[in-house]
Design an enzyme around this catalytic site. Structure first.
Site, short mmCIF file in Angstrom:
data_model
loop_
_atom_site.label_atom_id
_atom_site.label_comp_id
_atom_site.label_asym_id
_atom_site.label_seq_id
_atom_site.Cartn_x
_atom_site.Cartn_y
_atom_site.Cartn_z
N ARG A 21 -19.20 -20.81 10.23
CA ARG A 21 -19.71 -21.83 11.15
C ARG A 21 -20.48 -21.07 12.55
NH1 ARG A 21 -17.88 -25.06 15.45
NH2 ARG A 21 -15.90 -23.96 15.64
N ARG A 170 21.62 -1.80 12.95
CA ARG A 170 20.08 -1.61 12.68
C ARG A 170 19.59 -0.90 11.74
NH1 ARG A 170 17.50 -3.42 17.57
NH2 ARG A 170 15.94 -2.25 17.10
#
Length: 406
Positions: A21, A170
């Site tokens: 556009r 972790r």
């Protein structure tokens, strides 16, 4: 995902569709703004056309300039209606409008204009999954190794909790496969899904793209980063392994500036960039033949080419005919010839050669046709930029040839 072969290949028209556009809010007319010397939309159009997978390649736009440049890069143009061109219009509305006007299309590869590091191989993989592996929708993803946390309001304070990890354990990056994120480069779907208002559905697949190819441009801040990334990882086209062998520059407005200046005594003078002469020398050091075509005799140009030790032709009635003579003399394909021009007399040359370049102040028809538009003006560094671009293209062609041998 495993490959199930080509025995169940699905027939039907496969269209590539790029929504572009003209009313971009973040960066004005970003779809055709020059990125690394080429219109942004050109990077994805070249990948789509060179993939060889699509029955047609389309750009859906409401803007004349975008339409003109899209055609120059091999696309057909679908004119968007005012309804799908408004700020509030969604992508699915624009795709559905295209499908209504093109009932022959059975599959759509919607490619994002703002993904300039897209390569034909990315699109070939997605097309294969739709055509041959039974997928109804396929989209591009990038793998990320990021730990996610979510907000958890507690009274007036805001705390957080982990979403995809156990903080007490972790994982190391090498022990965790990461997560897949949409990168927005493309969305492939069947006609049926799109008409139902869905980009993803049915049997859903993904194509993983490496992070270096996952580039998206939304704001001005993204632009310089994308430019550096595309120079290193972008797709520069089907350049022959031997690369560019002949480079020709128009003299007026390219090698020398486009101004005619007079001294108080009536003497004429014009200027050139020393940086441009360095770029030409670098090309010649790589074995590239460099020549100049001038519209008329000029003392500045004559002295400059003599200093550089290159040939110049003046007052050529047809520049493209002379260019063709030089091409035959050197036994080259047009793909091995590059030309940098500025005005209408240069247009035929620009349309014929493998790589056409233009200074930023060239005529609009020239910049539209050019495959590279410099940031500098003629006589002020544009030639150097074009030389650097050609050297980069040649280096990429050499690397591609070496990879094929391996």
């Amino acid at each position: 995902m495993s490959d199930c072969g080509d025995s169940n290949r699905r027939a039907g028209h496969f269209a590539c569709l790029i929504l572009a556009r003209g009313g971009s809010k973040g960066i004005k007319l970003k779809n055709i703004k020059a990125l690394a010397g080429q219109p942004l939309i050109a990077w994805v159009l070249r990948a789509a056309v060179d993939s060889g997978e699509f029955d047609s390649v389309w750009v859906s736009t409401d803007h004349d300039g975008i339409a003109r440049i899209s055609k120059e890069w091999g696309a057909q143009v679908h004119r968007r209606s005012p309804h799908t061109s408004r700020d509030q219009a969604t992508s699915i509305e624009a795709v559905q409008e295209f499908l209504i006007e093109h009932p022959e299309v059975k599959f759509v590869g919607q490619v994002q204009c703002t993904s300039p590091c897209l390569h034909p191989s990315h699109l070939q993989r997605a097309c294969h999954m739709i055509r041959n592996m039974g997928f109804d929708s396929v989209f591009a993803v990038t793998r990320r190794h990021l730990f996610r946390w979510t907000e958890t309001p507690v009274d007036k304070d805001v705390s957080t909790k982990a979403e995809n990890l156990n903080p007490a354990k972790r994982p190391r990056r090498q022990d965790w496969s990461g997560e897949l994120y949409e990168n927005g480069s493309f969305y492939f779907s069947t006609r049926e899904l799109l008409m139902d208002g869905l980009f993803q559905g049915g049997k859903v697949g993904y194509c993983e793209m490496q992070p270096e190819y996952s580039v998206d441009i939304d704001t001005d801040i993204d632009w310089p980063i994308a430019e550096q990334r595309v120079i290193k990882f972008g797709y520069f086209g089907k350049t022959k392994p031997q690369g560019v062998k002949l480079v020709v520059f128009a003299a007026d407005g390219v090698l020398i500036d486009n101004q005619i200046n007079f001294t108080a005594t009536g003497d004429e003078f014009r200027s050139f960039s020393r940086s441009d002469t360095i770029g030409i020398k670098q090309l010649r050091d790589k074995g590239v033949e460099v020549r100049v075509i001038a519209d008329e005799d000029n003392d500045v140009t004559t002295k400059l080419v003599a200093r550089l030790g290159i040939s110049m032709l003046t007052e050529a009635k047809s520049k493209v005919d002379r260019l063709n003579e030089w091409r035959k003399e050197l036994d080259l394909d047009w793909s091995q010839v590059a030309f940098m021009g500025r005005d209408i007399p240069d247009l035929d040359c620009m349309k014929t050669v493998g790589i056409g370049g233009a200074p930023c102040d060239a005529h609009s028809d020239i910049t539209t046709t050019a495959k590279f538009v410099a940031k500098a003006a003629g006589g002020k560094g544009a030639v150097r930029e074009f030389c650097d671009h050609l050297l980069l293209v040649m280096e990429k062609a050499k690397s591609a040839a070496e990879n094929r041998k391996i």
